[in-house]
Design an enzyme around this catalytic site. Structure first.
Site, PDB file in Angstrom:
ATOM      1  N   ASP A 153       0.061  14.876  -2.520  1.00 35.54           N
ATOM      2  CA  ASP A 153       0.166  13.887  -1.439  1.00 35.54           C
ATOM      3  C   ASP A 153       1.529  13.904  -0.755  1.00 35.54           C
ATOM      4  OD1 ASP A 153      -2.462  12.072  -1.542  1.00 35.54           O
ATOM      5  OD2 ASP A 153      -1.947  12.689  -3.570  1.00 35.54           O
ATOM      6  N   HIS A 209       2.055  14.338   2.364  1.00 37.99           N
ATOM      7  CA  HIS A 209       1.915  13.489   3.550  1.00 37.99           C
ATOM      8  C   HIS A 209       3.087  13.587   4.526  1.00 37.99           C
ATOM      9  CE1 HIS A 209      -1.906  11.724   2.706  1.00 37.99           C
ATOM     10  NE2 HIS A 209      -1.550  11.347   1.507  1.00 37.99           N
ATOM     11  N   ASP A 258      -3.460  16.924   0.273  1.00 38.34           N
ATOM     12  CA  ASP A 258      -2.956  15.984   1.283  1.00 38.34           C
ATOM     13  C   ASP A 258      -1.525  16.329   1.681  1.00 38.34           C
ATOM     14  OD1 ASP A 258      -5.257  14.599   1.776  1.00 38.34           O
ATOM     15  OD2 ASP A 258      -4.548  12.658   1.038  1.00 38.34           O
ATOM     16  N   ASN A 305      -8.410  15.235   1.599  1.00 34.48           N
ATOM     17  CA  ASN A 305      -9.166  14.671   2.715  1.00 34.48           C
ATOM     18  C   ASN A 305      -8.346  14.660   4.003  1.00 34.48           C
ATOM     19  OD1 ASN A 305      -7.879  12.591   0.956  1.00 34.48           O
ATOM     20  ND2 ASN A 305      -8.389  11.223   2.657  1.00 34.48           N
ATOM     21  N   HIS A 306      -7.028  14.470   3.884  1.00 32.47           N
ATOM     22  CA  HIS A 306      -6.214  14.414   5.102  1.00 32.47           C
ATOM     23  C   HIS A 306      -5.954  15.784   5.720  1.00 32.47           C
ATOM     24  CE1 HIS A 306      -5.463  10.176   5.520  1.00 32.47           C
ATOM     25  NE2 HIS A 306      -5.418  10.105   4.209  1.00 32.47           N
ATOM     26  N   ASP A 346      -7.656  15.636   9.129  1.00 33.85           N
ATOM     27  CA  ASP A 346      -7.272  14.670  10.163  1.00 33.85           C
ATOM     28  C   ASP A 346      -7.175  15.342  11.524  1.00 33.85           C
ATOM     29  OD1 ASP A 346      -7.183  12.824   8.197  1.00 33.85           O
ATOM     30  OD2 ASP A 346      -5.013  12.625   8.136  1.00 33.85           O
ATOM     31  N   HIS A 373      -8.158  16.895  -5.510  1.00 34.61           N
ATOM     32  CA  HIS A 373      -7.742  15.776  -4.671  1.00 34.61           C
ATOM     33  C   HIS A 373      -8.877  14.759  -4.722  1.00 34.61           C
ATOM     34  CE1 HIS A 373      -5.099  13.935  -1.780  1.00 34.61           C
ATOM     35  NE2 HIS A 373      -6.194  13.440  -1.230  1.00 34.61           N
ATOM     36  N   HIS A 384      -4.411  12.205  -4.508  1.00 36.37           N
ATOM     37  CA  HIS A 384      -5.262  11.279  -3.752  1.00 36.37           C
ATOM     38  C   HIS A 384      -5.015   9.812  -4.089  1.00 36.37           C
ATOM     39  CE1 HIS A 384      -8.451  10.043  -1.142  1.00 36.37           C
ATOM     40  NE2 HIS A 384      -9.236   9.611  -2.103  1.00 36.37           N
ATOM     41  N   GLN A 408      -2.402   8.729  -5.467  1.00 35.61           N
ATOM     42  CA  GLN A 408      -0.961   8.581  -5.202  1.00 35.61           C
ATOM     43  C   GLN A 408      -0.261   7.683  -6.227  1.00 35.61           C
ATOM     44  OE1 GLN A 408      -1.785   8.995  -0.446  1.00 35.61           O
ATOM     45  NE2 GLN A 408       0.232   8.223  -1.034  1.00 35.61           N
ATOM     46  N   ARG A 436       6.403 -11.843  19.871  1.00 41.74           N
ATOM     47  CA  ARG A 436       6.125 -12.613  18.661  1.00 41.74           C
ATOM     48  C   ARG A 436       5.445 -13.960  18.939  1.00 41.74           C
ATOM     49  NH1 ARG A 436       9.001 -12.509  13.505  1.00 41.74           N
ATOM     50  NH2 ARG A 436       8.877 -14.555  12.528  1.00 41.74           N
ATOM     51  N   ARG A 439       1.209 -14.093  17.962  1.00 40.44           N
ATOM     52  CA  ARG A 439       0.911 -14.883  16.765  1.00 40.44           C
ATOM     53  C   ARG A 439       0.185 -16.186  17.084  1.00 40.44           C
ATOM     54  NH1 ARG A 439       5.544 -13.984  12.287  1.00 40.44           N
ATOM     55  NH2 ARG A 439       5.835 -11.765  12.617  1.00 40.44           N
ATOM     56  N   ARG A 494       4.975  -5.778  16.205  1.00 42.38           N
ATOM     57  CA  ARG A 494       6.385  -6.160  16.207  1.00 42.38           C
ATOM     58  C   ARG A 494       7.038  -6.134  17.574  1.00 42.38           C
ATOM     59  NH1 ARG A 494       6.880  -8.753  11.621  1.00 42.38           N
ATOM     60  NH2 ARG A 494       9.153  -8.559  11.758  1.00 42.38           N
TER      61      ARG A 494
HETATM   62 ZN   LIG Z   1      -6.136  11.693  -0.162  1.00 43.90          ZN
END
Ligand SMILES: [Zn+2]
Length: 571
Positions: free
Chosen positions: A56, A58, A99, A131-132, A135, A232, A267, A269, A384, A388, A419
């Site tokens: 992972d 990432h 990943d 899986n990623h 993407d 994974h 996966h 993590q 903000r 909100r 934000r």
């Molecule tokens: Zn994954």
């Protein structure tokens, strides 16, 4: 036998300082065993080898702003371990639990090229397909496969048209004379959580059944002494996988004992460090005992290259023994009492050559953050005090992006996760990161209408007070009336399907809220792993020129009654 014993004795003299446990040759029943019980006794009949692993990644090819992890330091550490292993008569192999893709913009913008280049230079031997890895379109996967100087393995992914496996199922490595088959496996959840556009041509079959087949083929051809899996699929203690597809524990339990030596996973993590059948309280730099299920060791090194897992194996009597195991922190830091970040383990000097190459990619990635990805014809409202207290076009855009990313019926987005606003004009990735800086991921839950009503009774009726509350939800794909006094909702429609208390509907919530953040009820969702900012970035980029009218909240879709405000619960 004599020779072996003699060599064993010589070896004992040489390495006795390195080994803690002695041995006796008594069997449990008191009889004298003729088999060696330690590697030292086995002498030449014992083979030592080391498996190094990460998972992972990432997109974390570069260290973070605190100087933690990063591939250049990872390389220095791995080079050092390899040299030590060899000096000690072993050999090593380096595996990734998959990943590699998705997580930081500097990597995402370059389709993880920096990460694969880094892995080549570190010298990975194989990786599981995560899986990623899906993407992006398959053409990107193919590019990465070309770029990688190591195989991307997945035994359970098939091309629907040809009926052939899309990746190699396994590769056999000879490690210090032992033939190790490494089989790759990918979570079946990929079919559910990856972009359908990219995976519709692929079939993800049951990894357990697929591994059995592959092991049989390896046995029939007498190709290997040991079978390892690089997976994974996730590690779930005692196999309790909840809403996720079965993971490594289920895999190990499904095999005939002795058929699968070890699983190097990813996966979920997490650092897979066990105390009995439960997770131990692992502390960075501390001890870690991997899982052992049905005779199969299971390991996972948390995520992002924060750790390198090091498993020192000994193979004798046709059996695999784990001599020692550790998760080595890669320049991880913790805050001391004064609030300063201090190194947990030994300082690792990043490999200079790799650092220079990674720096170039980092610079290029950061340039990409300033590129214009789209425009907006009006202000996307994330101030903000506004976001909100009422539904806004930006809140709706984000909720819509998350919902469409994972094909959910509706989306709940906490306004505290929005934000900033985006002003009229050009939009860059930097703007997106200013709006969504937290790196929350998107979760997907599927519940009955009645359960969703219970959920929204809590989430939608939050009293925003005078200042507004970050818990106030931005909503897409749902129509309802909220009674703020009674703290109940009446759902009129979900995604054009009407409302039925018994029907199933899916929805997204940020991971922060799914875990109970902002006081939301805790969910046990599918963790899609999609990062919020990346989802918003892709959504905007796909649209290009945003017309804010398209995202204007429709009056009456979500109505608040018995409240000072018609747009939120304010008691
Ligand atoms: Zn994954």
């Amino acid at each position: 036998m004599k020779m072996t014993l003699l060599k064993g004795l010589v070896a004992t003299a040489v390495v006795s300082a390195l080994t803690a446990c002695g041995s006796d040759n008594n069997n449990d029943d008191g009889s004298i065993s003729t088999l060696p019980t330690t590697c030292i006794e086995a002498g030449d009949a014992c083979t030592k080898f080391t498996v190094l692993h990460t998972n992972d990644n990432h997109g974390r090819f570069f260290e973070n702003k605190h100087g933690e992890y990063g591939m250049a330091a990872r390389k220095s550490l791995i080079d050092k371990i390899r040299a030590e292993v060899e000096a000690n008569g072993g050999e090593s192999i380096l595996l990734s639990g998959g990943d590699v893709n998705t997580g930081v913009p500097e990597s995402d913008l370059q389709d993880a090229r920096p990460d694969f280049v880094g892995m080549n230079l570190i010298g990975y031997d194989a990786m599981a397909v995560g899986n990623h890895e899906f993407d992006n379109p398959l053409s990107t996967v193919d590019m990465q496969r070309e770029l990688a100087e190591f195989p991307m393995l997945a035994a359970n992914i098939y091309d629907k048209v040809s009926g052939e496996r899309y990746f190699d199922a396994y590769k056999v490595f000879t490690v210090n004379g032992i033939r190790i088959a490494v089989v790759g496996l990918t979570t079946e959840d990929t079919a559910k959580i990856a972009n359908p556009e990219f995976v519709s041509g692929l079939e993800f079959t049951d990894p357990k059944e697929e591994l059995k087949k592959v092991i049989q083929a390896i046995k029939d051809a007498d190709e290997a002494d040991l079978v390892f899996a690089t997976t994974h699929m996730g590690h779930y203690a005692d196999g309790a996988n909840g809403n996720n597809a079965p993971g490594d524990v289920a895999l190990a339990r499904a095999m005939a004992e002795g058929d699968l030596a070890a699983v190097i996973g990813g996966h979920s993590q997490n650092p897979v460090c066990m105390e009995g059948s439960e997770y131990a309280d692992f502390v960075a730099g501390g001890e870690c005992k991997p899982d052992l299920q049905n005779g199969t060791f299971i390991m996972q090194a948390h995520e992002w290259g924060k750790y390198v897992g090091q498993a020192n194996f000994e193979y004798f009597n046709n059996k695999l023994h784990l001599a020692s195991y550790k998760l080595i922190p890669v320049n991880l830091k913790k805050k001391n009492e004064a609030g300063d970040r201090v190194l947990i383990g030994e300082a690792i000097t990043p490999d200079a050559t790799l650092l220079e190459i990674m720096q170039q990619y980092q610079d290029k990635g950061q340039e990409g953050l300033s590129e214009v990805i789209g425009t907006t014809d009006g202000k996307l409202e994330g101030d903000r005090g506004v976001v909100r207290t009422q539904q806004t076009n930006l809140g709706l855009l984000i909720a819509q992006a998350q919902r469409s990313k994972v094909d959910a019926d509706f989306a709940v987005m906490n306004s505290g996760g929005v934000r900033d606003s985006i002003e009229t004009g050009e939009i860059t990735y930097k703007d997106v990161l200013t709006v969504q800086p937290f790196g929350n991921s998107i979760t997907k839950s599927t519940l009955t209408g009645a359960e969703i009503t219970d959920y929204l009774n809590v989430v939608a009726t939050v009293d925003i007070g005078a200042e507004g509350s970050g818990a106030y939800p931005q909503l897409a794909g749902i129509k309802m009336e909220v009674d703020c006094e009674a703290k109940t909702v009446v759902i009129n429609d979900i995604n054009g399907k009407g409302y039925d208390a018994n029907a199933m509907y899916s929805f997204t919530v940020p991971s922060y809220n799914a875990a109970g953040g902002d006081g939301y009820p805790v969910l046990t969702p599918v963790m899609t792993g999609y990062v919020d900012a990346e989802v918003m970035y892709t959504f905007i980029k796909d649209i290009g020129d945003i017309k804010i009218a398209q995202f204007a909240p429709v009056a009456g879709d979500v109505q608040f009654v018995n409240s000072k405000s018609t747009k939120a619960c304010q008691l």
